[in-house]
Design an enzyme around this catalytic site. Sequence first.
Site: not given
Length: 183
Positions: A112-113
């Site tokens: 999750c970036l």
Amino acid sequence: MIKLFKVKEKQRELAENASAGAPVKKQSAGELRLHKDISELNLPKSCAIQFPNGKDDLMNFEVTIRPDDGYYLGGKFLFSFNVSPIYPHEAPKVKCKTKIYHPNIDLEGNVCLNILREDWKPVLNINTVIYGLYHLFTEPNYEDPLNHDAAAVLRDSPKLFESNVRRAMAGGYVGQTFFPRCM
């Protein structure tokens, strides 16, 4: 004028004969941009890039991150990158191949970036992605989690979170989940 045509014809013949042995593979725009990005990489000492399929396959590579600060100090984490032929118009697909206790990386390795999702722009590059991944280790974000349990522990009890990270990196259980050693 006739001599000019003969010279051009001779050059074409030479070019055809030279390439007759092996057909030249035309590179996509994404491959050309990726080649440029990789040649301009400016990675911190704690990051390294490898090409497991050889230098001929630039579109698939791995990055090793060894954080030198924060909760994950001393760990070694491997990420695979799969880059689309339409890069940079599409973000690279990045997976963490090391099982990790982290609020922004789930147990399947999804990351999750924001710059890999909604905030991706063609002006961004591989260097930016690697620095973004590195930043996840120095400043994990409990506000945008994939691993909700780890995020809740980080938010509510940072000391317990640190203990869980150490146990996971040393090769042990956190709750019901076993993490292989990654130090």
